[in-house]
Write an enzyme that holds these catalytic residues in place. Structure first.
Site, PDB file in Angstrom:
ATOM      1  N   ARG A 156      -6.356  16.060  -5.031  1.00 55.17           N
ATOM      2  CA  ARG A 156      -6.919  16.066  -3.688  1.00 55.17           C
ATOM      3  C   ARG A 156      -8.068  17.073  -3.682  1.00 55.17           C
ATOM      4  O   ARG A 156      -8.061  18.035  -4.469  1.00 55.17           O
ATOM      5  CB  ARG A 156      -5.864  16.472  -2.657  1.00 55.17           C
ATOM      6  CG  ARG A 156      -4.634  15.566  -2.605  1.00 55.17           C
ATOM      7  CD  ARG A 156      -3.624  16.089  -1.599  1.00 55.17           C
ATOM      8  NE  ARG A 156      -2.466  15.215  -1.459  1.00 55.17           N
ATOM      9  CZ  ARG A 156      -1.337  15.334  -2.150  1.00 55.17           C
ATOM     10  NH1 ARG A 156      -1.216  16.324  -3.054  1.00 55.17           N
ATOM     11  NH2 ARG A 156      -0.339  14.501  -1.973  1.00 55.17           N
ATOM     12  N   LYS A 179       0.649  19.449  -1.467  1.00 61.31           N
ATOM     13  CA  LYS A 179       1.181  19.539  -0.113  1.00 61.31           C
ATOM     14  C   LYS A 179       2.608  20.065  -0.125  1.00 61.31           C
ATOM     15  O   LYS A 179       3.395  19.746  -1.004  1.00 61.31           O
ATOM     16  CB  LYS A 179       1.152  18.159   0.548  1.00 61.31           C
ATOM     17  CG  LYS A 179      -0.249  17.667   0.894  1.00 61.31           C
ATOM     18  CD  LYS A 179      -0.186  16.342   1.629  1.00 61.31           C
ATOM     19  CE  LYS A 179      -1.565  15.885   2.061  1.00 61.31           C
ATOM     20  NZ  LYS A 179      -1.515  14.586   2.794  1.00 61.31           N
ATOM     21  N   HIS A 273       3.019  12.624  -4.678  1.00 56.84           N
ATOM     22  CA  HIS A 273       3.543  11.984  -3.475  1.00 56.84           C
ATOM     23  C   HIS A 273       5.007  12.366  -3.275  1.00 56.84           C
ATOM     24  O   HIS A 273       5.790  12.375  -4.225  1.00 56.84           O
ATOM     25  CB  HIS A 273       3.433  10.466  -3.578  1.00 56.84           C
ATOM     26  CG  HIS A 273       2.042   9.951  -3.379  1.00 56.84           C
ATOM     27  ND1 HIS A 273       1.635   8.697  -3.794  1.00 56.84           N
ATOM     28  CD2 HIS A 273       0.953  10.518  -2.786  1.00 56.84           C
ATOM     29  CE1 HIS A 273       0.364   8.521  -3.476  1.00 56.84           C
ATOM     30  NE2 HIS A 273      -0.069   9.612  -2.874  1.00 56.84           N
ATOM     31  N   TYR A 282      -0.754   1.352  -3.901  1.00 55.60           N
ATOM     32  CA  TYR A 282      -1.716   1.069  -4.961  1.00 55.60           C
ATOM     33  C   TYR A 282      -1.424  -0.240  -5.689  1.00 55.60           C
ATOM     34  O   TYR A 282      -2.313  -0.792  -6.334  1.00 55.60           O
ATOM     35  CB  TYR A 282      -1.771   2.240  -5.941  1.00 55.60           C
ATOM     36  CG  TYR A 282      -2.357   3.465  -5.290  1.00 55.60           C
ATOM     37  CD1 TYR A 282      -3.721   3.532  -5.007  1.00 55.60           C
ATOM     38  CD2 TYR A 282      -1.555   4.533  -4.920  1.00 55.60           C
ATOM     39  CE1 TYR A 282      -4.254   4.634  -4.379  1.00 55.60           C
ATOM     40  CE2 TYR A 282      -2.083   5.643  -4.289  1.00 55.60           C
ATOM     41  CZ  TYR A 282      -3.439   5.688  -4.015  1.00 55.60           C
ATOM     42  OH  TYR A 282      -3.974   6.774  -3.379  1.00 55.60           O
TER      43      TYR A 282
END
Length: 303
Positions: A156, A179, A273, A282
Site C-alpha cells: 500500500r 493495517k 488482507h 482478484y
C-alpha cells in the site's frame, strides 16, 4: 493564552486515542472517523458519553441526511455511517451500557467496482516516466522507487512511505507493517532493490535508521499526495486512464501474480488482507482481463 478546552474534546480525544492506540487504525482512518464523530457531536450538541450513547437510528439518519444535503455520495455516506456506528458503540461502552452494540441502521447500497490493473509494460513505463519528468534526479529516483515498491511488492502507498532508513539496503524480502499493525513479509525483486538503492545514493537527505526513507523536497516525510500528483502527470503523458493510480499498481501486482498461478491463500498473505474474501475479488479481475483479451483477439469478436 490558551482557551479553555471545549466540552466535546472530552469525547473526541478519547475516541482519537482509542482508534490510534487500541485499534491501531491508519492515520487516514483515524482522521476520517474523528471528523465524522466531531460533526455528530457538534450538530447534536453532545457533551458527555451518556448523551452520545443515547443516539439511536433516528439520530444517525438525521446526521446522514444533513451530510447528503451537502452533496455526500453513496460511498462516502456508507463510510460515514460506519464511522458513526463505531463511535456510538464506543460511547456506549464508555457509558457502561450492557451490550454496547451500535444502532442498527442500513447504509446506502454501494456498487463495488472491480479494481482496474495496469499491464506490466504500463507499470514499468509509469515508473520510468516519473523518473524522467522530475525536476531533480533524486526526486525522479524517489518516485520511481516508490512506484516499483507498490507494483513489485504489492505494498500500500502508506506502507511504502512508512519505511525508514533502517530498512535499507533492501534484501530479498522486506518486513512490512500493514493495517491493524499486522506484519507480513513480502519478496523484493532485484529491480526494486536497485531502484531504492539508486534513490538512497542520490537523495541529499541522510537515511537515518529512525528517519523516513522517502523525503519531500524540503526534507520532511514524503506525502501520498505528492506521489499521486507525480503519477497523474506521468499517466497523462502516456495516455493512460485516470484509473492508473498508485493504488492500481498494488491491484496489478495481485492480478498478475494470480494470472501466473499464485494461489489465493499465498496472495492473501502477500497483500496483508485480513480475510480471504478481500483477496477473492482478484479472481473476478483476472477473469475480466481474460475476457477482454478474448474479445480483442477472437476472429468472430472482431467481425
Amino acid at each position: 493564552m490558551t482557551g479553555a478546552p471545549k466540552p466535546e474534546d472530552a469525547l473526541i480525544e478519547p475516541w482519537r486515542e482509542y482508534l490510534a492506540q487500541s485499534r491501531r487504525r491508519s492515520p487516514h482512518t483515524v482522521r476520517a472517523y474523528v471528523a465524522a464523530a466531531k460533526r455528530l457531536v457538534e450538530n447534536a450538541g453532545l457533551r458527555d458519553w451518556g448523551q452520545a450513547a443515547a443516539i439511536e437510528g433516528a439520530g444517525l439518519r438525521s446526521q446522514l441526511a444533513a451530510r447528503r444535503a451537502e452533496g455526500l455520495g453513496n460511498a462516502s455516506a456508507a463510510r460515514e455511517l460506519s464511522a458513526l456506528k463505531a463511535f456510538i458503540a464506543f460511547a456506549r461502552d464508555q457509558a457502561g451500557m450492557e451490550g454496547s452494540a451500535a444502532p442498527r441502521l442500513r447504509g446506502p447500497r454501494v456498487k463495488k467496482g472491480l479494481p482496474r490493473p495496469v499491464t506490466p509494460d504500463e507499470a514499468t513505463n509509469l515508473a520510468a516516466m516519473v523518473a524522467s519528468s522530475s525536476a531533480e534526479d533524486w526526486i525522479g529516483a524517489r518516485d520511481r522507487a516508490v512506484l516499483l515498491l507498490l507494483y513489485g511488492g504489492g505494498l500500500r502507498i502508506a506502507e511504502a512511505l512508512s519505511l525508514t532508513g533502517g530498512d535499507v539496503p533492501l534484501g530479498p524480502t522486506l518486513s512490512v507493517t500493514g493495517k491493524g499493525g499486522k506484519q507480513r513479509v513480502v519478496p523484493i525483486l532485484p529491480l526494486v532493490a536497485e531502484a531504492v538503492a539508486e534513490y538512497v545514493r542520490l537523495t541529499p537527505w541522510p537515511a537515518g535508521k529512525a528517519e523516513p526513507l522517502f523525503r519531500g523536497a524540503k526534507g520532511g516525510p514524503l506525502s501520498q499526495g505528492m506521489v499521486q500528483k507525480s503519477m497523474a502527470r506521468a499517466r497523462v503523458i502516456l495516455g493512460l486512464p485516470s484509473t492508473a493510480t498508485p493504488h492500481a499498481l498494488r491491484h496489478s501486482f495481485a492480478t498478475h501474480l494470480l494470472g501466473a498461478g499464485a494461489d489465493l491463500r499465498s496472495l492473501q498473505e502477500l497483500l496483508g488482507h485480513a480475510s480471504l474474501g478481500s483477496t477473492q475479488i482478484y479472481t473476478k479481475v483476472d477473469a475480466a482481463a481474460m475476457l477482454e483479451t478474448y474479445r480483442g483477439a477472437h476472429p468472430r469478436e472482431r467481425d
